[in-house]
Write an enzyme that holds these catalytic residues in place. Structure first.
Site, PDB file in Angstrom:
ATOM      1  CG  HIS A   1      -5.688  -2.867  -0.113  1.00 11.52           C
ATOM      2  ND1 HIS A   1      -5.086  -2.290  -1.211  1.00 11.52           N
ATOM      3  CD2 HIS A   1      -5.176  -2.218   0.968  1.00 11.52           C
ATOM      4  CE1 HIS A   1      -4.260  -1.336  -0.815  1.00 11.52           C
ATOM      5  NE2 HIS A   1      -4.290  -1.271   0.493  1.00 11.52           N
TER       6      HIS A   1
ATOM      7  CG  ASP B   1      -1.938   1.077   1.281  1.00 12.55           C
ATOM      8  OD1 ASP B   1      -2.870   1.106   0.467  1.00 12.55           O
ATOM      9  OD2 ASP B   1      -1.774   1.953   2.157  1.00 12.55           O
TER      10      ASP B   1
ATOM     11  CE1 TYR C   1      -2.322   7.668   1.359  1.00 12.00           C
ATOM     12  CE2 TYR C   1      -2.120   7.849   3.750  1.00 12.00           C
ATOM     13  CZ  TYR C   1      -2.189   7.079   2.607  1.00 12.00           C
ATOM     14  OH  TYR C   1      -2.119   5.712   2.712  1.00 12.00           O
TER      15      TYR C   1
END
Length: 360
Positions: free
Chosen positions: A334, A167, A279
């Site tokens: 995921h 990720d 982020y």
């Protein structure tokens, strides 16, 4: 001169459109989350802002079979990093980089598996878990995150490693491999495409933009932290246990204690801000100036990933100027290294041993 002005104008228009898209979608995501918050306040006002105080870590975080808890302070940044290490010192280094919302514990299956032949180090990234979390978002730029890995590698006494990322940790792993290729003997990424593929694909495919809504929502100050914490961190729980994204489609692969480990780490005061700050600098750091990956690369992908479209996995091939192996697991989510650990471990063993034989 006229041609140069035209090119400059096109770049300006592209930049304006790009940032309009980022901020516009950020606002849309914020409105959706605000509506959810208002709904929660209307239907369960007494529970919305209630959460447990988790003072003591669950026992699984101190399981001796996973390794030893260690700390290293980086001289240049002054930050103290926490990691868990398994396997004998002096063996080849395997460095593991987790994603969001995870921490070192997401690699527990790999730590037990590879400690027989590697010094396996699972890191808490900058801002996560017991690693120091600088207060300002500028301290989480991609350049800082890449340099962290280089500095940690050197502090551990190694000049190279097998680098594995999942990720967001996969994003960092790609960038380390691009910027410091001499430090990475083999690159293994789980469920994250080459960064250039991601940035080019997301602006051309609205479906991926919707799946990556958190990337835009996280650009806002403080509000994402609030949304993640209401109803005793309901959003965090649902990421791992909801029907669409849970670990283990038929049988949730997380035990009650595993889930409590995640809740314990992220429910500590201020524990969400550092991870989300990763982020908040993303769009100002991309696209990349350098793209090529020059070491053997394994990309493992869960086809049932609700956050990343599988088409990006195959496109990644064009940026790897060495052996590239892609394995897509049809029934995996995921959270691949936790969802299908036996299969993932076997794929990693095959890849690293095959490369060793080729060198010999």
């Amino acid at each position: 001169a006229a041609r140069l002005r035209s090119v400059a104008m096109l770049r300006l228009i592209s930049a304006v459109l790009f940032w309009a898209l980022v901020h516009g979608y950020c606002g849309l995501c914020a409105c959706i989350e605000l509506l959810k918050l208002l709904w929660s306040l209307g239907t369960r006002p007494g529970k919305t802002f209630q959460w447990l105080i988790r003072e003591n870590p669950p026992g699984c975080l101190s399981d001796p079979s996973l390794g030893t808890h260690c700390y290293v302070r980086i001289k240049d940044s002054g930050l103290r990093f926490h990691y868990v290490a398994a396997g004998e010192r002096g063996k080849p280094l395997m460095l593991l980089l987790h994603g969001f919302p995870e921490f070192w514990y997401s690699w527990r299956h790999q730590m037990r598996e590879f400690k027989s032949e590697y010094r396996v180090v699972a890191l808490d990234l900058r801002g996560y878990g017991e690693t120091d979390a600088p207060a300002h978002r500028e301290n989480y730029k991609l350049d800082c995150l890449i340099t962290d890995i280089k500095d940690i590698l050197e502090s551990l006494g190694y000049s190279k490693c097998v680098l594995i990322g999942h990720d967001w940790g996969g994003m960092i792993a790609w960038l380390v491999a691009i910027c410091y290729p001499e430090m990475v003997t083999k690159l293994i990424v789980v469920n994250f495409p080459h960064p250039s593929v991601f940035t080019e694909y997301i602006v051309r495919h609205p479906s991926q933009m919707i799946k990556s809504a958190n990337y835009y929502f996280f650009q806002m100050p403080w509000f994402p932290e609030l949304i993640f914490s209401i109803n005793d961190f309901k959003v965090l729980k649902s990421i791992f246990t909801s029907h669409s994204s849970r670990i283990g489609k038929k049988n949730c692969g997380l035990t009650v204690e595993d889930i409590e480990a995640y809740l314990y780490v992220f429910s500590q005061p201020g524990a969400l801000t550092g991870p989300i700050n990763h982020y908040r600098n993303l769009f100002s750091c991309l696209p990349l100036q350098h793209h090529e990956v020059t070491m053997p690369t394994l990309l493992v992908w869960g086809e049932k990933d609700p956050f990343m479209e599988v088409e990006m996995a195959e496109i990644t091939r064009i940026y790897v100027k060495n052996q590239f192996r892609l394995t897509v697991l049809s029934e995996a989510s995921h959270w691949l290294q936790e969802d299908q650990p036996d299969i993932v471990n076997k794929l990693i063993w095959t890849f690293v041993k095959e490369e060793s034989r080729k060198r010999e």
